[in-house]
Design a protein around this motif. Structure first.
Motif, PDB file in Angstrom:
ATOM      1  N   GLY A  68       0.804  -1.230   0.000  1.00 22.67           N
ATOM      2  CA  GLY A  68       0.000   0.000   0.000  1.00 22.67           C
ATOM      3  C   GLY A  68       0.829   1.267   0.000  1.00 22.67           C
ATOM      4  O   GLY A  68       1.929   1.310   0.542  1.00 22.67           O
ATOM      5  N   SER A  69       0.284   2.306  -0.632  1.00 22.41           N
ATOM      6  CA  SER A  69       0.906   3.618  -0.755  1.00 22.41           C
ATOM      7  C   SER A  69       2.147   3.583  -1.627  1.00 22.41           C
ATOM      8  O   SER A  69       2.907   4.533  -1.656  1.00 22.41           O
ATOM      9  N   CYS A  70       2.363   2.519  -2.347  1.00 21.41           N
ATOM     10  CA  CYS A  70       3.547   2.468  -3.201  1.00 21.41           C
ATOM     11  C   CYS A  70       3.263   1.913  -4.583  1.00 21.41           C
ATOM     12  O   CYS A  70       4.166   1.831  -5.410  1.00 21.41           O
ATOM     13  N   TYR A 235      -0.523  19.110  -4.736  1.00 19.94           N
ATOM     14  CA  TYR A 235      -1.127  17.773  -4.741  1.00 19.94           C
ATOM     15  C   TYR A 235      -0.041  16.713  -4.860  1.00 19.94           C
ATOM     16  O   TYR A 235       0.752  16.725  -5.812  1.00 19.94           O
ATOM     17  N   ASP A 236       0.009  15.812  -3.885  1.00 19.90           N
ATOM     18  CA  ASP A 236       0.936  14.682  -3.953  1.00 19.90           C
ATOM     19  C   ASP A 236       0.264  13.597  -4.780  1.00 19.90           C
ATOM     20  O   ASP A 236      -0.601  12.871  -4.302  1.00 19.90           O
ATOM     21  N   GLY A 237       0.652  13.526  -6.067  1.00 25.21           N
ATOM     22  CA  GLY A 237       0.008  12.580  -6.991  1.00 25.21           C
ATOM     23  C   GLY A 237       0.834  11.335  -7.245  1.00 25.21           C
ATOM     24  O   GLY A 237       0.763  10.750  -8.320  1.00 25.21           O
ATOM     25  N   HIS A 262       7.117   6.150 -11.818  1.00 27.80           N
ATOM     26  CA  HIS A 262       7.536   4.811 -11.405  1.00 27.80           C
ATOM     27  C   HIS A 262       6.547   4.164 -10.439  1.00 27.80           C
ATOM     28  O   HIS A 262       6.856   3.172  -9.815  1.00 27.80           O
ATOM     29  N   LYS A 263       5.390   4.721 -10.259  1.00 24.65           N
ATOM     30  CA  LYS A 263       4.348   3.996  -9.540  1.00 24.65           C
ATOM     31  C   LYS A 263       3.148   3.830 -10.465  1.00 24.65           C
ATOM     32  O   LYS A 263       2.622   2.747 -10.636  1.00 24.65           O
ATOM     33  N   THR A 264       2.720   4.959 -11.028  1.00 24.13           N
ATOM     34  CA  THR A 264       1.466   4.953 -11.781  1.00 24.13           C
ATOM     35  C   THR A 264       1.656   4.663 -13.262  1.00 24.13           C
ATOM     36  O   THR A 264       0.803   4.054 -13.887  1.00 24.13           O
TER      37      THR A 264
HETATM   38  C1  LIG Z   1       6.023   6.939  -2.904  1.00 25.84           C
HETATM   39  C2  LIG Z   1       5.410   8.184  -2.448  1.00 25.84           C
HETATM   40  C3  LIG Z   1       6.159   9.374  -2.387  1.00 25.84           C
HETATM   41  C4  LIG Z   1       7.652   9.455  -2.651  1.00 25.84           C
HETATM   42  O1  LIG Z   1       8.093   8.941  -3.874  1.00 25.84           O
HETATM   43  P1  LIG Z   1       9.625   8.486  -4.057  1.00 25.84           P
HETATM   44  O2  LIG Z   1       9.778   8.257  -5.521  1.00 25.84           O
HETATM   45  O3  LIG Z   1       9.801   7.261  -3.241  1.00 25.84           O
HETATM   46  O4  LIG Z   1      10.496   9.596  -3.569  1.00 25.84           O
HETATM   47  C5  LIG Z   1       5.499  10.520  -1.998  1.00 25.84           C
HETATM   48  N1  LIG Z   1       4.193  10.504  -1.662  1.00 25.84           N
HETATM   49  C6  LIG Z   1       3.446   9.369  -1.703  1.00 25.84           C
HETATM   50  C7  LIG Z   1       2.002   9.419  -1.319  1.00 25.84           C
HETATM   51  C8  LIG Z   1       4.033   8.163  -2.094  1.00 25.84           C
HETATM   52  O5  LIG Z   1       3.304   7.047  -2.101  1.00 25.84           O
END
Ligand SMILES: *Cc1c(COP(=O)(O)O)cnc(C)c1O
Length: 472
Positions: A68-70, A235-237, A262-264
């Protein structure tokens, strides 16, 4: 398991070269070969060694990975091949702009798509990670206020549920962090926000849906409060896959946003590989974007500069290979596909949450792309902790969810199945969790000693993080 150095046998090698047809020349560097203690192994030994090593870990290619969250989702391998096309892979970072027009077109096209997806006007792709994007955006916030002669805005407001990088980035950019309280349902407490927003507020950093997987339904009101105080909305997207194609941060009242490609957007992460944290912003913040910017001119794409820029944040232009993968992902899915991916991510999270809801989920009703369970009751009744449950999952072929985060939930386990998990994987995870909970009540000891199937069982995690031994 032995290291390659321990397996080394003097004189053994992995290649055969044909006899010299020219006169031998002794390079100085031959001496280097002797001084360096390099392992000497045959080719099959090397292949077997690294294959064995790869089996001692668990990655997205091994199975269900609900961290989660990653957003650790499976990413198409085809995109790796596209990023490795010679025209992309071999472009030299010092090449003149007129020699790399195709690469600059990738940057320009991807930037335009990201602006469209986020509802913003201008984009930089330079930041190399999510936290780097946050830091860049905050430098822009600072440059914006200073350009208006407003030097008293020294504070950044951040909810207590935020990802730890938010306060770290704000502090690094020279701001004072002011923490906002959450309501019982995990949303920002509006009264606390009204109290703390003022003429010293530079910005509010908000994650929506927040790290509890809950949508801030008062976001328009939050934006009004911050804007009326003269602050900017950030906004932290990082995990946009809950909302992409459905709703845009730019329409929710935000002025800047960072994304984690690198997440989405199809770049694998988690192994320390290259990342990318683009910042998208409204037109009035565009002059403060980092230099250089790729701009379209009559003679093609060029690198442009702005006199108000917050400065340079990357060597060259960030991690280019990641842009190619993200662009391939966006183009392959199209607008409808991105929306479907977001909807499936939310559906999967709700399906799993519903199946295991007896596990004390946090918050009422539906979640977005992730949800949190509190293992407090289980710990009080059986002595089995959130960490024990996570270790038990490893024995059942499932990567642990995020543990003990967010900090505002006691004994938290946070699951994010993502859109790439199928129903069978979700059902198997629900079954595994049920089995573990039953076991906690019948034989807690079995879970205190899990995992039993891994080569390394219960390392001292604090010692491993603080004094890592990374060589043989
Ligand atoms: C992963 C994440 C970050 C940071 O991203 P990094 O690429 O690891 O620096 C910031 N905010 C949220 C909500 C995240 O899930």
């Amino acid at each position: 398991m032995k290291t390659v150095f321990e397996k080394s046998v003097k004189g053994r090698g992995g290649f055969a070269v044909s006899a010299l047809e020219v006169e031998r020349y002794d390079y100085e560097s031959d001496r280097l070969r002797e001084e360096l203690d390099l392992p000497e192994l045959s080719e099959p030994e090397v292949a077997a060694h690294y294959t064995a090593l790869s089996k001692r870990t668990f990655g997205v290619d091994d199975g269900f990975y609900p961290l989660g969250s990653c957003t650790m989702k499976y990413n198409p391998k085809l995109h790796e091949e596209i990023a490795a096309l010679p025209g992309f892979r071999d472009a030299h970072p010092l090449a003149r702009a007129d020699k790399v027009q195709g690469c600059l077109a990738v940057i320009d096209t991807l930037s335009a798509y990201l602006a469209g997806i986020t509802g913003m006007d201008a984009v930089t792709l330079q930041p190399c990670a999510g936290a780097h994007g946050e830091f860049t955006a905050l430098l822009m916030v600072k440059a914006y206020h200073l350009s208006r002669g407003d030097s008293g805005r020294t504070k950044v407001l951040i909810p207590d549920s935020a990802h730890g990088t938010n306060p770290a980035s704000a502090a690094m950019a020279g701001f004072e962090v002011v923490t906002l309280k959450s309501d019982d349902d995990g949303r920002v407490n509006l009264a606390d926000l009204r109290l703390k927003a003022g003429d010293d507020t530079a910005a509010l950093m908000l994650t929506n849906p927040n790290t509890l997987g809950i949508f801030e339904k008062h976001v328009a009101e939050i934006a009004d409060i911050v804007h009326e105080a003269g602050g900017l909305m950030y906004y932290d997207g990082a995990n946009l896959n809950a909302v992409m194609g459905v709703v845009r941060p730019g329409d929710m009242g935000f002025d800047l946003v960072h994304l984690n490609l690198h997440k989405t957007f199809s770049a694998p992460h988690g192994g320390g590989g290259p990342g990318s944290g683009p910042v998208c912003c409204k037109a009035e913040l565009a002059p403060f974007l980092p230099d250089p910017q790729v701009t379209r001119t009559e003679k093609g794409f060029r690198f442009g500069r702005s006199e108000w820029s917050c400065g340079r944040v990357s060597a060259f232009y960030g991690n280019f290979g990641v842009y190619v993968k993200a662009l391939a992902y966006i183009v392959t899915l199209g607008g409808k596909g991105l929306r479907a991916a977001a909807q499936t991510a939310v559906l999967n999270a709700n399906y799993l949450r519903e199946k295991i809801s007896y596990f004390y989920p946090v918050g009422e009703g539906r979640c977005m792309h992730e949800f949190v369970l509190s293992m407090r009751k289980l710990r009080e009744e059986t002595g089995v902790t959130a960490a024990d449950v996570a270790k038990g999952l490893i024995d059942r072929g499932i990567h642990p969810p995020t543990m003990y985060f967010p900090l505002i939930v006691e004994d938290a386990l946070m699951f994010e199945p993502t859109e790439t998990a199928d129903k069978a994987a979700l059902d198997a995870a629900a079954d595994a969790l049920k089995e573990i909970i039953d076991l906690a009540y019948s034989d807690p000891e079995a879970l205190h000693s899990a995992p039993r199937t891994t080569p390394v069982r219960r390392p001292d995690e604090a010692a491993a993080a603080r004094n890592p031994v990374v060589k043989g």
